[in-house]
Design a protein around this motif. Structure first.
Motif, PDB file in Angstrom:
ATOM      1  N   ASN A  19       2.277  -1.199  -4.287  1.00 52.76           N
ATOM      2  CA  ASN A  19       2.259  -2.574  -5.005  1.00 52.76           C
ATOM      3  C   ASN A  19       0.792  -2.969  -5.217  1.00 52.76           C
ATOM      4  OD1 ASN A  19       2.468  -4.917  -5.981  1.00 52.76           O
ATOM      5  ND2 ASN A  19       4.257  -5.761  -4.699  1.00 52.76           N
ATOM      6  N   THR A  20       0.236  -2.714  -6.449  1.00 48.48           N
ATOM      7  CA  THR A  20      -1.395  -2.899  -6.626  1.00 48.48           C
ATOM      8  C   THR A  20      -1.633  -4.468  -6.757  1.00 48.48           C
ATOM      9  OG1 THR A  20      -0.732  -2.838  -9.254  1.00 48.48           O
ATOM     10  CG2 THR A  20      -1.449  -0.933  -7.999  1.00 48.48           C
ATOM     11  N   SER A  21      -0.463  -5.316  -6.670  1.00 46.75           N
ATOM     12  CA  SER A  21      -0.940  -6.996  -6.851  1.00 46.75           C
ATOM     13  C   SER A  21      -1.035  -7.211  -5.498  1.00 46.75           C
ATOM     14  CB  SER A  21       0.399  -7.514  -7.498  1.00 46.75           C
ATOM     15  OG  SER A  21       1.600  -7.363  -6.762  1.00 46.75           O
ATOM     16  N   THR A  22      -0.619  -6.647  -4.377  1.00 43.92           N
ATOM     17  CA  THR A  22      -0.827  -7.113  -3.059  1.00 43.92           C
ATOM     18  C   THR A  22      -1.820  -6.068  -2.073  1.00 43.92           C
ATOM     19  OG1 THR A  22       1.311  -5.715  -2.238  1.00 43.92           O
ATOM     20  CG2 THR A  22       1.303  -8.160  -2.801  1.00 43.92           C
ATOM     21  N   ASP A  78       2.576   2.403  -9.447  1.00 45.19           N
ATOM     22  CA  ASP A  78       2.768   0.859  -9.391  1.00 45.19           C
ATOM     23  C   ASP A  78       4.243   0.519  -8.990  1.00 45.19           C
ATOM     24  OD1 ASP A  78       2.303  -1.668  -8.894  1.00 45.19           O
ATOM     25  OD2 ASP A  78       2.141  -2.213 -10.891  1.00 45.19           O
ATOM     26  N   SER A  97       6.752  -2.820  -7.757  1.00 46.63           N
ATOM     27  CA  SER A  97       6.843  -4.156  -7.097  1.00 46.63           C
ATOM     28  C   SER A  97       7.646  -4.298  -5.722  1.00 46.63           C
ATOM     29  CB  SER A  97       7.311  -5.185  -8.272  1.00 46.63           C
ATOM     30  OG  SER A  97       6.455  -4.997  -9.292  1.00 46.63           O
TER      31      SER A  97
END
Length: 342
Positions: A49-52, A70, A72
């Motif tokens: 999860n590249t956002s976290t 990637d 989620s």
């Protein structure tokens, strides 16, 4: 003594099957092992999860021999569900303050080891003291090798033992003249094959039941699914082994020739039975498994014992065994023509 040795040498030289078994079979098997166990070049796919996950961690992962995709996902259960639905992803890496570095993978096998090695190297480059908390969707890190690969040996032993017994017995029928005398009667060739298959199939069924019960209840081999479906797969595999042994025996003239054919007919199947994940076999050689009956039996047993599948998850493998047995029946029926001169 010298004369005896010379006679043995002459007999062996005149026996092409013996020469093949002594000189060609070892080279063939070693070549196969070289391809199967060599560097497959397989690159595991890791979900992140590249956002976290911080950018330096993602960059470090991309710098290793892994493919980063990637996803989620932020919790372990969601990661397990994702892996269960996406076989193309080998592992999911989670990074949180609560759980730390967590790696979720399908099962403890060679593909998982490649993924874990790449992630460990990436994390080690950032923090040499970094540790991974490894979780599997199926199985666990503490299970024994027998629990991990027991299903493969169930298939191999069942197929090999039945093949040897039926092949040896049928070749004795042929060499002793019993089969030729039988073919002189009005009996149909198909009935002969069905009769032999049914006769030896009874012992194959007994053996399959005994092996499964002993492995599960005595040796404590773990099974997530219903062992009834394991028995069905084992019985179909054993019946296929009888037909396979009949085919070999029709073309062999002695018990020795049946043994000589084992390196070319049985041993290659062992390598494609599930001991090595098909994705790790280079040069697309994994596709050869689809022409080998042990693969279908082992895959069905694994689906039940490891993944907990029922009929809907294994019907394709069972159908493969039935089709294989039917094709062998047709081949054996045609091969019996040489014992009936009309």
């Amino acid at each position: 003594m010298i004369h005896l040795a010379k006679r043995v040498i002459r007999q062996t030289i005149n026996d092409k099957r013996s020469i093949m078994m002594i000189l060609v079979a070892p080279l063939l098997i070693l070549t196969l092992v070289y391809f199967l166990l060599g560097d497959s070049g397989y690159v595991p796919t890791v979900g992140v999860n590249t956002s976290t996950v911080p950018d330096p961690v993602v960059t470090a992962l991309k710098g290793e021999d892994v493919k980063v995709t990637d996803v989620s996902i932020d919790d372990t259960q969601a990661a397990k569900d994702y892996l269960n639905d996406h076989e193309d992803v080998d592992a999911i890496f989670l990074l949180s303050e609560q759980s730390g570095n967590e790696l979720i993978m399908h099962e403890p096998d060679s593909k998982a080891a490649k993924a874990a090695s790449g992630i460990q190297a990436a994390m080690g480059s950032l923090n040499p003291k970094a540790e991974l908390d490894v979780t599997y969707v199926f199985g666990d890190a503490d299970q024994s090798t027998f629990d991990s690969l027991g299903y493969v040996f169930l298939a191999i032993f069942s197929f090999f033992m039945v093949f040897i017994i039926s092949g040896m017995a049928l070749v004795r029928e042929s060499s002793g003249g019993t089969l030729e005398r039988l073919m002189m009667t009005p009996i149909k060739r198909g009935e002969v094959i069905l009769g032999y298959t049914a006769g030896y199939g009874v012992f194959a069924v007994i053996q399959a039941v005994l092996i499964v019960i002993y492995s599960v209840y005595v040796l404590q081999l773990q099974s997530v699914g219903n062992i009834g479906w394991v028995l069905v797969a084992m019985v179909l595999l054993a019946v296929t082994a009888v037909s396979f042994g009949a085919m070999i025996s029709i073309f062999a003239r002695s018990e020795l020739q049946v043994v000589q054919l084992i390196p070319f007919t049985i041993i290659p199947q062992v390598f494609f039975s599930g001991l090595i994940p098909l994705d790790l076999i280079p040069y697309h050689l994994g596709y050869l498994s689809y022409i080998m009956p042990i693969y279908y039996g082992a895959a069905a047993i694994k689906a039940v014992m490891v993944y907990g599948e029922g009929f809907t998850g294994i019907w394709g493998y069972l159908l493969g065994l039935i089709v294989y047995a039917f094709i062998l029946y047709l081949l054996n029926t045609q091969a019996l023509k040489r014992f009936r001169k009309l």
